[in-house]
Scaffold this active site. Structure first.
Site, PDB file in Angstrom:
ATOM      1  CG  LEU A   1      -2.240  -0.711   1.168  1.00  0.00           C
ATOM      2  CD1 LEU A   1      -2.950  -0.642   2.518  1.00  0.00           C
ATOM      3  CD2 LEU A   1      -3.145  -0.142   0.088  1.00  0.00           C
ATOM      4  CG  ASP A   2       1.106   3.856  -3.365  1.00  0.00           C
ATOM      5  OD1 ASP A   2       2.008   3.009  -3.524  1.00  0.00           O
ATOM      6  OD2 ASP A   2       0.398   4.277  -4.292  1.00  0.00           O
TER       7      ASP A   2
END
Length: 420
Positions: A75-76
């Site tokens: 996940l960024d």
């Protein structure tokens, strides 16, 4: 004397905003290593390593004994929500989570585009947004449902001839081949909330790209000729990009995720409107400063949008997608599809596989509350995983096990980045 229970398996944690997925893994290791719950796992790992030959032990780069943890899809830092974590032998199951379906809620902010397709990048271009209405977005979303072709962002972990795309971007080096489109599937896509300009906290990034940054971006994406090839005119009712200068180029279809991006033929899938253009905008448009002062234009339905006075509108979307889908690309392409530009301003992963927020995901804050709080929850989730996958506790009550290094797997697992 009964053998100690080895706690292993897969669970999920709610990643907060502002930290990387790799940092979450390190935080989990820092909490799990000295804990009572994983003391038996640590002892079993030590015992396994003691059985190795001196040469095998010396080949280990990291000689620390830590709980082996990995994550099942990046996940960024901007994103929050479900992050899958594997513990011990559970890390062997993480590859399967890269190919499962995922559900997201995302906020699209209209009127500008960045090099990263989200609000953490540099502004490359601005466009009119006063004509962007909920009705126009609803109509455009139809082209993004089902099986479509999607171009990945330049700032992604996909490989081109063995090198990550973001490495080319950071080094300002030219990608040796065109970035191929990829077949993806959007199982569901709907508007959760329409946010008129001035009614929401989402803002464009402050930092604007310098002229040399745009030149580098154009070079990396082979946009030298496209810089001067733009389409102009008025925005059409069907949401085509006739009112915004955009780049045009021939797109190629990709191979499967995980392979190098090269020219290849894929399944016949529709292309979402706006996705034919390569990721970077061709030129930095003149800005009037405050977005709320942009010139008013007529909305698609013939009336002036409140956003023309109060700033750019935004929309919150809910979607379920298959492996390989980039939410950032959807936000970028949707902006073009309604005759403007767009970027991702927020992202929440609500589900991945069988793990769903508010059901079976550990709160990140529980890690700070001590083992008395997180311990029973993690143990329960790992036991549930083992039971659902056909293993009971008797299979895991053993201090005789191969060390994690036996199969060449480091204690910190960084699996292939999953799109976001």
């Amino acid at each position: 004397m009964p053998k100690a229970k080895l706690v292993e398996g897969v669970f999920a944690i709610n990643k907060p905003r502002g930290i990387t997925s790799a940092q979450v893994v390190r935080d989990l290791q820092q909490v799990f290593n000295p804990s009572k719950l994983f003391a038996s796992w640590i002892e079993a790992e030590k015992a396994g390593r003691n059985k190795l030959s001196p040469n095998q032990r010396n080949r280990r780069k990291d000689k620390r004994v830590q709980v082996k943890i990995g994550h099942g899809g990046t996940l960024d830092p901007l994103a929050t929500g479900v992050l899958i974590a594997g513990v011990g032998n559970g890390t062997k199951e993480l590859q399967g989570f890269l190919s499962c379906t995922k559900s997201y809620e995302a906020v699209v902010l209209f009127g500008a585009a960045t090099d990263t397709y989200d609000m953490e990048g540099k502004v490359l271009s601005r466009a009119s947004y006063a004509h962007v209405t909920r009705e126009a977005v609803e109509k455009a979303l139809a082209d993004f449902r089902g099986k479509i072709m999607q171009s990945p962002p330049l700032y992604s972990a996909l490989r081109v001839q063995g090198k990550r795309l973001y490495e080319y971007a950071r080094e300002g080096r030219e990608v040796p081949t065109d970035i191929a489109e990829r077949p993806v599937e959007v199982q569901s896509l709907e508007i959760v909330e329409w946010l008129e300009g001035g009614t929401h906290p989402h803002r464009w990034p402050v930092q604007e790209a310098k002229k040399e940054d745009i030149v580098v971006a154009a070079k990396v994406l082979h946009l030298h000729d496209a810089l001067t090839k733009t389409r102009t005119g008025s925005t059409s009712p069907d949401g085509a990009n006739k009112g915004t200068p955009v780049d045009t180029a021939t797109s190629k279809r990709p191979l499967d995720e995980g392979e190098d991006l090269v020219y290849g033929k894929g399944p016949e899938s529709k292309r979402a409107k706006g996705s034919l253009d390569l990721p970077m905008s061709g030129a930095l448009q003149a800005s009037n400063g405050d977005a709320s002062k942009d010139t008013k234009v007529k909305a698609i339905n013939g009336s002036e949008s409140p956003s023309s006075v109060n700033g750019p509108p935004a929309v919150k979307l809910r979607m379920t997608v298959t492996s390989g889908f980039y939410v950032r690309s959807l936000c970028h392409d949707l902006g073009k599809s309604v005759g403007s530009l767009g970027m991702m301003s927020g992202l929440l992963r609500t589900r991945q596989g069988d793990f769903e927020l508010s059901k079976n995901v550990l709160d990140y804050e529980d890690l700070e509350k001590g083992e008395a709080v997180w311990g029973p929850k993690v143990e329960g989730m790992l036991d549930d995983w083992q039971c659902r996958h056909g293993r009971d506790n008797s299979d895991r009550r053993s201090n005789e096990r191969e060390p994690s290094s036996w199969v060449g797997t480091p204690s910190l697992q960084n699996w292939q980045s999953a799109p976001a």
